[in-house]
Design a protein around this motif. Structure first.
Motif, PDB file in Angstrom:
ATOM      1  N   ASP A 134       7.317  40.484 -14.378  1.00  0.00           N
ATOM      2  CA  ASP A 134       8.368  40.829 -13.421  1.00  0.00           C
ATOM      3  C   ASP A 134       9.421  39.727 -13.441  1.00  0.00           C
ATOM      4  OD1 ASP A 134       7.336  38.673 -11.868  1.00  0.00           O
ATOM      5  OD2 ASP A 134       6.035  40.041 -10.745  1.00  0.00           O
ATOM      6  N   GLU A 135      10.489  39.932 -12.680  1.00  0.00           N
ATOM      7  CA  GLU A 135      11.606  38.989 -12.701  1.00  0.00           C
ATOM      8  C   GLU A 135      11.203  37.612 -12.204  1.00  0.00           C
ATOM      9  OE1 GLU A 135      15.057  40.510 -10.797  1.00  0.00           O
ATOM     10  OE2 GLU A 135      15.242  42.248 -12.123  1.00  0.00           O
ATOM     11  N   ALA A 136      10.314  37.561 -11.214  1.00  0.00           N
ATOM     12  CA  ALA A 136       9.886  36.271 -10.682  1.00  0.00           C
ATOM     13  C   ALA A 136       9.123  35.474 -11.742  1.00  0.00           C
ATOM     14  CB  ALA A 136       9.014  36.470  -9.441  1.00  0.00           C
ATOM     15  N   ALA A 137       8.240  36.149 -12.467  1.00  0.00           N
ATOM     16  CA  ALA A 137       7.482  35.467 -13.510  1.00  0.00           C
ATOM     17  C   ALA A 137       8.391  35.033 -14.655  1.00  0.00           C
ATOM     18  CB  ALA A 137       6.376  36.377 -14.030  1.00  0.00           C
ATOM     19  N   GLU A 328      19.026  37.537 -22.219  1.00  0.00           N
ATOM     20  CA  GLU A 328      20.031  37.652 -21.164  1.00  0.00           C
ATOM     21  C   GLU A 328      19.376  37.679 -19.788  1.00  0.00           C
ATOM     22  OE1 GLU A 328      23.952  37.873 -19.819  1.00  0.00           O
ATOM     23  OE2 GLU A 328      23.287  37.736 -21.910  1.00  0.00           O
ATOM     24  N   ASP A 329      18.274  38.414 -19.667  1.00  0.00           N
ATOM     25  CA  ASP A 329      17.594  38.543 -18.381  1.00  0.00           C
ATOM     26  C   ASP A 329      16.221  39.174 -18.606  1.00  0.00           C
ATOM     27  OD1 ASP A 329      18.156  41.266 -18.890  1.00  0.00           O
ATOM     28  OD2 ASP A 329      19.912  41.244 -17.572  1.00  0.00           O
ATOM     29  N   PHE A 330      15.484  39.395 -17.524  1.00  0.00           N
ATOM     30  CA  PHE A 330      14.147  39.966 -17.631  1.00  0.00           C
ATOM     31  C   PHE A 330      14.171  41.371 -18.230  1.00  0.00           C
ATOM     32  CE2 PHE A 330      10.828  42.657 -15.627  1.00  0.00           C
ATOM     33  CZ  PHE A 330       9.733  42.122 -16.304  1.00  0.00           C
ATOM     34  N   GLU A 332      16.070  42.567 -20.553  1.00  0.00           N
ATOM     35  CA  GLU A 332      16.113  42.467 -22.010  1.00  0.00           C
ATOM     36  C   GLU A 332      14.755  42.040 -22.550  1.00  0.00           C
ATOM     37  OE1 GLU A 332      18.721  40.449 -25.635  1.00  0.00           O
ATOM     38  OE2 GLU A 332      18.751  39.540 -23.649  1.00  0.00           O
ATOM     39  N   TYR A 333      14.119  41.077 -21.868  1.00  0.00           N
ATOM     40  CA  TYR A 333      12.783  40.648 -22.299  1.00  0.00           C
ATOM     41  C   TYR A 333      11.803  41.818 -22.242  1.00  0.00           C
ATOM     42  CZ  TYR A 333       8.117  38.847 -22.217  1.00  0.00           C
ATOM     43  OH  TYR A 333       6.782  38.680 -22.496  1.00  0.00           O
ATOM     44  N   ARG A 334      11.804  42.538 -21.139  1.00  0.00           N
ATOM     45  CA  ARG A 334      10.848  43.637 -20.965  1.00  0.00           C
ATOM     46  C   ARG A 334      11.044  44.712 -22.033  1.00  0.00           C
ATOM     47  NH1 ARG A 334      10.889  46.380 -15.222  1.00  0.00           N
ATOM     48  NH2 ARG A 334      13.058  46.718 -15.878  1.00  0.00           N
ATOM     49  N   ALA A 335      12.296  45.039 -22.348  1.00  0.00           N
ATOM     50  CA  ALA A 335      12.558  46.060 -23.360  1.00  0.00           C
ATOM     51  C   ALA A 335      12.043  45.614 -24.728  1.00  0.00           C
ATOM     52  CB  ALA A 335      14.051  46.359 -23.427  1.00  0.00           C
ATOM     53  N   LEU A 336      12.242  44.336 -25.061  1.00  0.00           N
ATOM     54  CA  LEU A 336      11.766  43.850 -26.348  1.00  0.00           C
ATOM     55  C   LEU A 336      10.244  43.775 -26.380  1.00  0.00           C
ATOM     56  CD1 LEU A 336      12.350  42.804 -29.156  1.00  0.00           C
ATOM     57  CD2 LEU A 336      12.673  40.512 -28.185  1.00  0.00           C
ATOM     58  N   ARG A 337       9.628  43.362 -25.262  1.00  0.00           N
ATOM     59  CA  ARG A 337       8.169  43.295 -25.209  1.00  0.00           C
ATOM     60  C   ARG A 337       7.560  44.689 -25.376  1.00  0.00           C
ATOM     61  NH1 ARG A 337       3.560  41.175 -26.662  1.00  0.00           N
ATOM     62  NH2 ARG A 337       1.981  40.994 -25.028  1.00  0.00           N
ATOM     63  N   ALA A 357       9.553  33.046 -29.399  1.00  0.00           N
ATOM     64  CA  ALA A 357      10.648  33.589 -28.587  1.00  0.00           C
ATOM     65  C   ALA A 357      10.466  33.227 -27.116  1.00  0.00           C
ATOM     66  CB  ALA A 357      10.732  35.104 -28.762  1.00  0.00           C
ATOM     67  N   ALA A 358       9.226  33.288 -26.618  1.00  0.00           N
ATOM     68  CA  ALA A 358       8.971  32.968 -25.211  1.00  0.00           C
ATOM     69  C   ALA A 358       9.247  31.507 -24.902  1.00  0.00           C
ATOM     70  CB  ALA A 358       7.525  33.315 -24.852  1.00  0.00           C
ATOM     71  N   THR A 359       9.075  30.622 -25.882  1.00  0.00           N
ATOM     72  CA  THR A 359       9.376  29.205 -25.686  1.00  0.00           C
ATOM     73  C   THR A 359      10.840  28.995 -25.324  1.00  0.00           C
ATOM     74  OG1 THR A 359       7.625  28.480 -27.180  1.00  0.00           O
ATOM     75  CG2 THR A 359       9.452  26.957 -26.848  1.00  0.00           C
ATOM     76  N   CYS A 360      11.706  29.876 -25.804  1.00  0.00           N
ATOM     77  CA  CYS A 360      13.147  29.703 -25.603  1.00  0.00           C
ATOM     78  C   CYS A 360      13.669  30.460 -24.389  1.00  0.00           C
ATOM     79  CB  CYS A 360      13.904  30.130 -26.857  1.00  0.00           C
ATOM     80  SG  CYS A 360      13.335  29.325 -28.372  1.00  0.00           S
ATOM     81  N   VAL A 361      12.802  31.135 -23.640  1.00  0.00           N
ATOM     82  CA  VAL A 361      13.238  31.783 -22.397  1.00  0.00           C
ATOM     83  C   VAL A 361      13.826  30.723 -21.468  1.00  0.00           C
ATOM     84  CG1 VAL A 361      12.418  32.895 -20.277  1.00  0.00           C
ATOM     85  CG2 VAL A 361      11.642  33.731 -22.506  1.00  0.00           C
TER      86      VAL A 361
END
Length: 446
Positions: A134-137, A328-330, A332-337, A357-361
């Motif tokens: 989620d966005e908080a995580a 860009e935001d969560f 975008e992350y969620r769609a790629l995941r 990729a997660a290292t660069c969040v």
């Protein structure tokens, strides 16, 4: 014609007109007296004439047949974080190549004997999880990554000066200190990026170059993750087919995918954990160890601990600056995941691509060494080695580099593994012939 991006990159690295490199003061290596160890001094920042100096650790093993010596071959085993100096001292290349070349390697800045970057293991250990739901995580992971980066930057003055384009400039400084007009090069995995960028910036100084397990520096965020995810799923399918056909597989006669799912379900109960099981399985696939992977699934044993110690730190300093891994935001992350899981449902995505990729969040700055198409028009043709089922640097990456590097050639090992020089006589002979200049390169499948 050289691309504007590469031209600008070359200009940024060559602003300084440095003093001529002093010859290296060689001494017998403490752990291997038959090899020579030394250091080369370079600027911390090649674009700043007033920058402090740093030292690069260098090793050399002289040609065993000096009367027939061709020159020097630089070697790099990748990582990032591997020791090029140590790799040069290992008898990795064939005896025929070592007879004709001095084998040379250097520790790239930020690694091993060249001001090694070590981020706080205690701080890195507070990672809230690299798969935010989620966005908080997602925000927590971003805060964590930036905290590690700033803490590591404060403790390691070289932190902002270790991308691979910079290392290519350092490689040329070592060449100059050796007094060599041209060099040959053999690199594995992340070491192939060093070779590519050297060929882009200093093409006329390349005699021959073999790149084994090819990085595709033109990969954007989606391809960086999804190309690897598709490669993982395809490789596991090839492994399952091998198990079905070969009695050497301890899972022969079983439904391999069902056995894998049972192992995942059992992993938490053994104390291993699903994440560690996936990491171990990925490592076995990457190494081409299908027998080991089958035994792992059958037994679900203890977690491995033999991963690169410097690599965790260097993801923050090197990988996040060599690639545009910026979310860009969560959303975008969620769609790629979700796309990653669709592409590789068996191993729950691509362990390596996702982790990097997660290292660069949280990173929002432009990478200092942005990805771009390979432009090596001023270098001689490259020889690219790959395996058909490479999960670290996918087959598609090597094919893409082959298309971008016009006139170069691709040798494909029709099997698993990452780094295939020693896969069989076919791959080794092709690489040796290219380095030695004894036969014209050609595309082939081994």
């Amino acid at each position: 014609m050289r691309t504007l991006l590469v031209t600008a990159l070359a200009a940024s690295l060559l602003v300084v007109a440095p003093e001529a490199q002093a010859a290296i003061a060689w001494q017998p290596c403490p752990d291997q007296p038959t090899a020579e160890c030394g250091a080369v001094t370079v600027p911390l920042d090649w674009a700043n004439p007033h920058a402090p100096k740093v030292e690069l650790a260098v090793s050399r093993v002289r040609a065993t047949d000096p009367a027939r010596r061709i020159g020097v071959v630089f070697v790099d085993a990748g990582g990032p974080g591997g020791s090029g100096a140590e790799f040069a001292r290992a008898p990795y290349l064939s005896a025929g190549v070592r007879a004709r070349f001095d084998v040379v390697g250097f520790d790239q800045l930020g690694t091993n004997g060249s001001s090694a970057i070590r981020c706080s293991s205690e701080l890195m250990g507070r990672n809230p999880g690299d798969d935010p739901t989620d966005e908080a995580a997602f925000a927590a992971l971003a805060r964590h990554n930036l905290a590690v980066r700033e803490d590591c930057r404060a403790g390691n003055p070289v932190f902002d000066h270790v991308d691979t384009a910079r290392s290519a400039r350092d490689l040329d400084a070592v060449r100059e200190a050796l007094g060599e007009r041209r060099i040959s090069f053999y690199g594995i995995s992340y070491g192939t990026l060093l070779g590519q960028q050297y060929a882009e910036l200093f093409g006329p100084r390349v005699r021959s170059m073999v790149l084994d397990g090819v990085i595709d520096h033109s990969a954007d965020l989606r391809r960086f993750v999804l190309d690897r995810a598709r490669a993982v799923e395809e490789a596991f399918g090839a492994f399952a087919a091998w198990c079905a056909a070969d009695t050497a597989c301890v899972l022969h006669g079983q439904d391999v995918h069902a056995a894998w799912e049972r192992a995942l379900a059992a992993a938490d109960g053994t104390g291993l954990g699903q994440r560690n099981l996936v990491q171990w399985a990925f490592s076995e696939i990457r190494g081409g160890a299908w027998e080991g992977l089958a035994s792992l699934i059958a037994e679900v044993g203890a977690a491995r601990t033999d991963f690169e110690p410097n690599y965790d730190s260097l993801r923050y300093a090197v990988v996040c600056q060599d690639f545009a891994l910026r979310f860009e935001d969560f959303d975008e992350y969620r769609a790629l995941r979700e796309a990653e899981l669709r592409a590789a449902p068996t191993l729950r995505g691509t362990y390596l691509g996702h982790e990097e990729a997660a290292t660069c969040v949280g990173y929002t700055d432009r990478p200092s060494n942005p990805p771009h198409r390979l432009d090596v028009d001023q270098a001689p043709p490259l020889l690219l080695l790959t395996s058909r089922y490479d999960v670290a640097t996918p087959y598609e990456w090597a094919r893409n580099a082959r298309r971008q590097a016009r006139g170069s050639h691709l040798v494909t090992f029709d099997g698993p593994g990452h780094g295939v020089y020693h896969a069989n006589e076919c791959t080794r002979t092709a690489a040796d012939a290219h380095l030695l200049g004894t036969a014209p390169a050609r595309d082939r499948t081994c």
